[in-house]
Motif scaffolding. Sequence first.
Motif, mmCIF file in Angstrom:
data_model
loop_
_atom_site.group_PDB
_atom_site.id
_atom_site.type_symbol
_atom_site.label_atom_id
_atom_site.label_comp_id
_atom_site.label_asym_id
_atom_site.label_seq_id
_atom_site.Cartn_x
_atom_site.Cartn_y
_atom_site.Cartn_z
ATOM 1 N N ARG A 145 0.852 -1.183 0.000
ATOM 2 C CA ARG A 145 0.000 0.000 0.000
ATOM 3 C C ARG A 145 0.894 1.241 0.000
ATOM 4 N N THR A 146 0.456 2.284 -0.679
ATOM 5 C CA THR A 146 1.119 3.585 -0.613
ATOM 6 C C THR A 146 0.134 4.541 0.045
ATOM 7 N N VAL A 147 0.577 5.179 1.132
ATOM 8 C CA VAL A 147 -0.336 5.988 1.935
ATOM 9 C C VAL A 147 0.235 7.385 2.167
ATOM 10 N N PRO A 148 -0.653 8.367 2.347
ATOM 11 C CA PRO A 148 -0.210 9.737 2.601
ATOM 12 C C PRO A 148 0.091 9.963 4.083
ATOM 13 N N LEU A 149 0.974 9.139 4.629
ATOM 14 C CA LEU A 149 1.352 9.237 6.043
ATOM 15 C C LEU A 149 2.863 9.317 6.146
ATOM 16 N N PRO A 150 3.389 9.988 7.168
ATOM 17 C CA PRO A 150 4.828 9.936 7.419
ATOM 18 C C PRO A 150 5.232 8.504 7.790
ATOM 19 N N LEU A 151 6.489 8.174 7.571
ATOM 20 C CA LEU A 151 7.000 6.836 7.897
ATOM 21 C C LEU A 151 6.646 6.425 9.326
ATOM 22 N N GLY A 152 6.929 7.288 10.267
ATOM 23 C CA GLY A 152 6.707 6.968 11.680
ATOM 24 C C GLY A 152 5.258 6.676 12.006
ATOM 25 N N GLU A 153 4.350 7.429 11.406
ATOM 26 C CA GLU A 153 2.923 7.213 11.673
ATOM 27 C C GLU A 153 2.448 5.907 11.037
ATOM 28 N N ALA A 154 2.881 5.612 9.832
ATOM 29 C CA ALA A 154 2.516 4.338 9.195
ATOM 30 C C ALA A 154 3.043 3.180 10.034
ATOM 31 N N TRP A 155 4.277 3.296 10.516
ATOM 32 C CA TRP A 155 4.881 2.261 11.369
ATOM 33 C C TRP A 155 4.053 2.064 12.640
ATOM 34 N N ARG A 156 3.713 3.171 13.287
ATOM 35 C CA ARG A 156 2.936 3.097 14.524
ATOM 36 C C ARG A 156 1.613 2.365 14.282
ATOM 37 N N ARG A 157 0.964 2.684 13.185
ATOM 38 C CA ARG A 157 -0.338 2.079 12.907
ATOM 39 C C ARG A 157 -0.246 0.577 12.620
ATOM 40 N N VAL A 158 0.776 0.144 11.916
ATOM 41 C CA VAL A 158 0.848 -1.287 11.576
ATOM 42 C C VAL A 158 1.484 -2.130 12.670
ATOM 43 N N THR A 159 2.105 -1.491 13.670
ATOM 44 C CA THR A 159 2.721 -2.268 14.748
ATOM 45 C C THR A 159 2.022 -2.069 16.097
ATOM 46 N N ARG A 193 5.071 10.165 0.022
ATOM 47 C CA ARG A 193 4.173 9.217 0.686
ATOM 48 C C ARG A 193 4.982 8.066 1.283
ATOM 49 N N THR A 194 4.305 7.141 1.941
ATOM 50 C CA THR A 194 4.970 5.990 2.553
ATOM 51 C C THR A 194 4.473 4.716 1.902
ATOM 52 N N ARG A 195 5.414 3.845 1.610
ATOM 53 C CA ARG A 195 5.095 2.523 1.050
ATOM 54 C C ARG A 195 5.095 1.528 2.201
ATOM 55 N N VAL A 196 3.998 0.794 2.354
ATOM 56 C CA VAL A 196 3.873 -0.222 3.394
ATOM 57 C C VAL A 196 3.825 -1.588 2.710
ATOM 58 N N VAL A 197 4.671 -2.499 3.177
ATOM 59 C CA VAL A 197 4.735 -3.840 2.595
ATOM 60 C C VAL A 197 4.511 -4.861 3.696
ATOM 61 N N TRP A 198 3.584 -5.774 3.464
ATOM 62 C CA TRP A 198 3.286 -6.882 4.383
ATOM 63 C C TRP A 198 3.580 -8.156 3.606
ATOM 64 N N ARG A 199 4.609 -8.888 4.029
ATOM 65 C CA ARG A 199 4.969 -10.171 3.420
ATOM 66 C C ARG A 199 4.687 -11.260 4.447
ATOM 67 N N GLU A 200 4.223 -12.394 3.965
ATOM 68 C CA GLU A 200 3.932 -13.460 4.913
ATOM 69 C C GLU A 200 4.056 -14.815 4.227
ATOM 70 N N GLU A 201 4.591 -15.761 4.975
ATOM 71 C CA GLU A 201 4.570 -17.165 4.583
ATOM 72 C C GLU A 201 3.791 -17.901 5.663
ATOM 73 N N ILE A 202 2.792 -18.658 5.230
ATOM 74 C CA ILE A 202 1.903 -19.327 6.174
ATOM 75 C C ILE A 202 1.812 -20.810 5.827
ATOM 76 N N ARG A 203 1.876 -21.612 6.870
ATOM 77 C CA ARG A 203 1.557 -23.033 6.724
ATOM 78 C C ARG A 203 0.618 -23.382 7.863
ATOM 79 N N VAL A 204 -0.524 -23.945 7.515
ATOM 80 C CA VAL A 204 -1.498 -24.354 8.520
ATOM 81 C C VAL A 204 -1.371 -25.870 8.675
#
Length: 146
Positions: A8-22, A105-116
């Motif tokens: 996602r690319t969002v109109p947020l500063p790096l620090g604010e995007a980080w705070r929101r996703v963590t 803007r800030t680029r947010v990347v969520w990568r995941e490997e899942i095994r159930v």
Amino acid sequence: MVEILLERTVPLPLGEAWRRVTEWRRHGEVVPWTAVRVEPPGPTRRGTVVVARSGVGPLAFDDPMEVTVWRPPRDGAPGLCRLEKRGRVVLGWAELEVRPGPGGRTRVVWREEIRVRLVPSLFDGVVRRSARYVFGRALNRLLRRA
């Protein structure tokens, strides 16, 4: 093992995007039938365990994830958090990254490997589509709300 990538690319500063996703407890607010707790409570660091309890009644299970990389963004440099899934049901890892994007803007990347566990690879397509939908929706909600 299923791999997903959300960006996602969002109109947020790096620090604010980080705070929101963590903000781990907020993940429980945006993922259906999930509650999140953090052990030990307090600021996240390497070794922190984030436990997502998902499901309903007797069908609920814990998804413990240990923070193995905790590198918040600083001075315009990207931030990265890696979580290793340590549960009995869900295995794999997840990475959340924030980095400078186009036009300030800030680029947010969520990568995941899942095994159930106990779910054969025949169902990887279903797991992939479900995970992309649930995590994509969660990421959108995390980034939208302060």
